[in-house]
Motif scaffolding. Structure first.
Motif, short mmCIF file in Angstrom:
data_model
loop_
_atom_site.label_atom_id
_atom_site.label_comp_id
_atom_site.label_asym_id
_atom_site.label_seq_id
_atom_site.Cartn_x
_atom_site.Cartn_y
_atom_site.Cartn_z
N PHE A 38 -7.42 -0.97 2.02
CA PHE A 38 -6.57 0.14 1.59
C PHE A 38 -7.25 1.46 1.93
CE2 PHE A 38 -5.23 3.40 -1.38
CZ PHE A 38 -3.84 3.30 -1.27
N SER A 39 -6.55 2.31 2.70
CA SER A 39 -7.07 3.66 2.91
C SER A 39 -5.89 4.60 3.11
CB SER A 39 -7.97 3.71 4.14
OG SER A 39 -7.17 3.74 5.31
N LEU A 40 -6.07 5.84 2.70
CA LEU A 40 -4.98 6.80 2.83
C LEU A 40 -4.67 7.09 4.30
CD1 LEU A 40 -5.69 9.28 -0.10
CD2 LEU A 40 -3.75 7.73 0.13
N LYS A 41 -5.67 6.85 5.18
CA LYS A 41 -5.44 7.05 6.62
C LYS A 41 -4.38 6.06 7.12
CE LYS A 41 -9.98 8.71 8.14
NZ LYS A 41 -10.94 8.03 7.22
N GLY A 42 -4.35 4.89 6.46
CA GLY A 42 -3.42 3.85 6.90
C GLY A 42 -1.97 4.11 6.52
N ILE A 43 -1.75 5.16 5.72
CA ILE A 43 -0.38 5.44 5.28
C ILE A 43 0.36 6.15 6.41
CG2 ILE A 43 1.01 6.67 3.55
CD1 ILE A 43 -0.57 4.25 2.46
N GLY A 44 1.38 5.49 6.93
CA GLY A 44 2.06 6.01 8.11
C GLY A 44 3.48 6.45 7.83
N LYS A 45 4.07 7.08 8.83
CA LYS A 45 5.38 7.70 8.64
C LYS A 45 6.51 6.67 8.57
CE LYS A 45 8.17 11.43 10.57
NZ LYS A 45 8.39 12.29 11.71
N SER A 46 6.47 5.65 9.46
CA SER A 46 7.65 4.78 9.55
C SER A 46 7.86 3.94 8.29
CB SER A 46 7.57 3.90 10.80
OG SER A 46 6.56 2.93 10.64
N HIS B 232 0.82 -1.22 0.00
CA HIS B 232 0.00 0.00 0.00
C HIS B 232 0.85 1.27 0.00
CE1 HIS B 232 -3.80 -2.22 1.72
NE2 HIS B 232 -3.34 -2.73 0.60
N HIS B 233 1.87 1.28 0.87
CA HIS B 233 2.75 2.45 0.92
C HIS B 233 3.50 2.61 -0.40
CE1 HIS B 233 1.98 2.20 5.23
NE2 HIS B 233 2.52 3.39 5.36
N GLY B 234 3.95 1.48 -0.95
CA GLY B 234 4.70 1.51 -2.21
C GLY B 234 3.86 2.11 -3.33
N LEU B 235 2.61 1.70 -3.43
CA LEU B 235 1.72 2.21 -4.49
C LEU B 235 1.49 3.71 -4.34
CD1 LEU B 235 -1.20 -0.28 -5.26
CD2 LEU B 235 0.69 0.44 -6.73
N VAL B 236 1.24 4.15 -3.13
CA VAL B 236 1.01 5.58 -2.90
C VAL B 236 2.25 6.39 -3.28
CG1 VAL B 236 0.62 7.35 -1.11
CG2 VAL B 236 -0.75 5.26 -1.12
N LEU B 237 3.43 5.90 -2.85
CA LEU B 237 4.67 6.62 -3.15
C LEU B 237 4.98 6.63 -4.65
CD1 LEU B 237 6.86 5.44 -0.13
CD2 LEU B 237 6.08 7.77 -0.58
N CYS B 238 4.71 5.49 -5.33
CA CYS B 238 4.94 5.44 -6.79
C CYS B 238 4.01 6.40 -7.52
CB CYS B 238 4.76 4.02 -7.32
SG CYS B 238 6.17 2.96 -6.97
N THR B 239 2.78 6.52 -7.03
CA THR B 239 1.81 7.44 -7.66
C THR B 239 2.28 8.88 -7.51
OG1 THR B 239 0.05 5.89 -7.08
CG2 THR B 239 -0.62 8.09 -7.75
N ILE B 240 2.69 9.23 -6.27
CA ILE B 240 3.19 10.60 -6.03
C ILE B 240 4.41 10.88 -6.91
CG2 ILE B 240 4.25 12.14 -4.30
CD1 ILE B 240 2.54 10.60 -2.18
N LEU B 241 5.30 9.89 -6.98
CA LEU B 241 6.53 10.06 -7.77
C LEU B 241 6.22 10.22 -9.25
CD1 LEU B 241 9.63 10.12 -7.64
CD2 LEU B 241 9.63 7.67 -8.02
N GLY B 242 5.27 9.42 -9.76
CA GLY B 242 4.88 9.52 -11.17
C GLY B 242 4.42 10.92 -11.53
N PHE B 243 3.53 11.47 -10.70
CA PHE B 243 3.04 12.84 -10.95
C PHE B 243 4.16 13.87 -10.80
CE2 PHE B 243 -1.16 10.90 -10.41
CZ PHE B 243 -1.88 11.57 -11.40
N SER B 244 5.04 13.66 -9.80
CA SER B 244 6.13 14.62 -9.60
C SER B 244 7.10 14.64 -10.77
CB SER B 244 6.93 14.29 -8.33
OG SER B 244 6.07 14.00 -7.27
N LEU B 245 7.45 13.45 -11.27
CA LEU B 245 8.39 13.39 -12.40
C LEU B 245 7.79 14.04 -13.64
CD1 LEU B 245 9.91 9.83 -11.89
CD2 LEU B 245 11.15 11.97 -11.74
N PHE B 246 6.49 13.78 -13.86
CA PHE B 246 5.82 14.42 -14.99
C PHE B 246 5.89 15.93 -14.83
CE2 PHE B 246 1.64 16.29 -16.34
CZ PHE B 246 1.96 16.41 -17.68
N GLY B 247 5.59 16.41 -13.62
CA GLY B 247 5.63 17.85 -13.34
C GLY B 247 7.01 18.43 -13.56
N LEU B 248 8.04 17.70 -13.08
CA LEU B 248 9.42 18.17 -13.23
C LEU B 248 9.81 18.31 -14.69
CD1 LEU B 248 11.54 16.33 -10.51
CD2 LEU B 248 11.52 18.78 -10.99
N ILE B 249 9.48 17.27 -15.48
CA ILE B 249 9.84 17.32 -16.89
C ILE B 249 9.09 18.45 -17.59
CG2 ILE B 249 9.77 16.06 -19.09
CD1 ILE B 249 10.26 13.49 -17.51
N TYR B 250 7.83 18.62 -17.18
CA TYR B 250 7.01 19.67 -17.78
C TYR B 250 7.62 21.05 -17.50
CZ TYR B 250 2.86 22.09 -19.43
OH TYR B 250 2.00 22.88 -20.15
#
Length: 460
Positions: free
Chosen positions: A226-234, A91-109
């Protein structure tokens, strides 16, 4: 240890690795198909597509490099038989990959205006910009897909991503045909058609793997709750602390080869063409050891979870041995065929370019000999990186790769290529030096750490 101790592991290594290798070749095929089909439209279009693709390729290497952090964590959780830990990683991996995908697109743009300063012809830049927007957008589905892929890989199920990749390639090819040339009811979009094809096929690849995994009983429990609330810091920190250095390792190597393309371009067009030929062939063989490297990460992560460190070392060495055999075979082929292979890439019938072509072939055939020597170094450094990733050691290897490529390799490339006037051959000797230093120090690092694991385990 007897040799058979290691060769006994070959079968399992190959079973895990071959779907990954086919999938990797699939990723590169998308780019090659674009180049071939766009190249038919004209030289300006081809230059524009390769320019845009080189930007996206760097983004892709960061995304794929980052996502590889998921695999050892899943493999370790699998070894420990912990569903809770595995689900959390997924779950954490998917959320992080999604954020990264959008960020890389933004950076290239945002970075897009930089193209103007790269000394490329105006008409190439004009075509490259809109093409870049779309292909960069395709990074979003691609990197989210990597989240699913690395999860399935970590569970030892490497075939799903392979099928997804094959599907992506078939769809991509069909879309390219109808959209570039405007077949049947489809608009004729020229090179933009190739970009649209890339976006759609990568979205389909993502949708396919989501449902393929979700419908399998083995993976079902991982999709629950799966819920975004479950995404934790550690856990987020754990994935980032593995993912970031892995992304940088991949970036340093990709940037080194991109730097070589740029260097050869400053030397002259025949050097650039020869470099492109040798690089294409070296990239092809690299996919084989990259697949073995992922197989190593999976199996070593598993042994780490189980806590069997003697077996961990045997598995690692069997992967290293297999990589040397595979790359040794390719090296031999490169040496035997060094005059023949470059001819496949050059249009020998064109009389006007006869002199240039002869020069390209002669430079490329010399590069093939150097490429043959660095097959072994390249193979060893990538599988040892995979093994280190399996025991979750990524920080020091990141520094090792940086020093090897950018403090040793690239300066030698610049010096021999430009100052010593050795041209592309000098550039490649630098690449060889960098890869060899990386292979040596990474191996010493793994040897030390795996011995330490065994000793500590015995003391416990």
């Amino acid at each position: 240890m007897k040799l058979s101790t290691y060769t006994r592991e070959f079968k399992e290594n190959i079973q895990l690795a071959y779907p990954i290798i086919l999938g990797m070749l699939g990723h590169t095929l998308v780019g090659i198909v674009d180049n071939v089909m766009v190249g038919k439209l004209g030289a300006t279009e081809l230059a524009a597509a390769s320019l845009a693709n080189s930007f996206v390729f760097i983004g892709m290497s960061l995304g794929i490099g980052f996502s590889t952090a998921i695999t050892p964590l899943i493999a370790e959780a699998d070894g420990e038989n912990s569903l809770v830990k595995g689900r959390s990683v997924f779950h954490h991996g998917l959320v992080l990959c999604t954020i990264l995908g959008f960020s890389l697109f933004g950076l290239i743009y945002i970075a897009k205006p930089l193209i103007v300063y790269m000394g490329q012809p105006k008409e190439v830049v004009a075509l490259a910009k809109p093409f870049l927007d779309l292909v960069a957008f395709s990074l979003i589905p691609l990197i989210i897909f990597q989240g699913y892929k690395q999860f399935a890989d970590g569970k030892g199920e490497t075939k799903y991503a392979m099928w997804a990749n094959l599907l992506c390639n078939v769809v991509h090819l069909l879309l390219n045909i109808v959209l570039i040339y405007g077949v049947w009811i489809f608009p004729k979009m020229g090179m933009m058609g190739a970009a649209v094809g890339t976006v759609i096929s990568r979205c389909i690849m993502l949708i396919y793997i989501h449902f393929a995994l979700k419908s399998k009983a083995k993976f079902q429990p991982y999709f629950d709750g799966f819920s975004l609330k479950g995404i934790g810091k550690s856990m987020t920190q754990k994935i980032i602390s593995l993912g970031l250095p892995s992304a940088m390792q991949m970036f340093f190597e990709v940037a080194l080869f991109t730097g070589a393309i740029w260097l050869c371009g400053t030397i002259g067009k025949t050097s650039q063409a020869a470099n492109q030929i040798a690089l294409t062939l070296a990239t092809f063989t690299f996919m084989f050891v990259l697949g073995l490297s992922v197989a190593g990460t999976i199996r070593i992560g598993n042994q780490k979870g189980i806590g069997d460190f003697i077996k961990l070392r045997i598995v690692a060495r069997s992967i290293f041995l297999l990589a040397i055999i595979v790359q040794g075979t390719f090296a031999l082929l490169f040496v035997l065929l060094h005059n023949i292979l470059p001819e496949l890439f050059v249009n020998t019938e064109n009389v006007l370019q006869l002199k240039d072509n002869a020069e390209v072939i002669s430079i490329a055939s010399n590069l093939m000999i150097i490429a043959a020597i660095f097959q072994i170094s390249d193979g060893v450094q990538v599988v040892v990186l995979g093994a280190l990733r399996g025991i979750q050691d990524v920080k020091i290897p990141m520094y090792i790769t940086f020093v090897a490529y950018w403090v040793v390799g690239f300066p030698i490339s610049i010096y021999l290529g430009n100052k010593a006037r050795m041209g592309a051959i000098g550039v490649w000797i630098g690449l060889l030096a960098g890869l060899t230093v990386a292979a040596l120090f990474l191996y010493l690092r793994f040897n030390k750490l795996s011995k330490k694991l065994i000793v500590h385990h015995h003391l416990d």
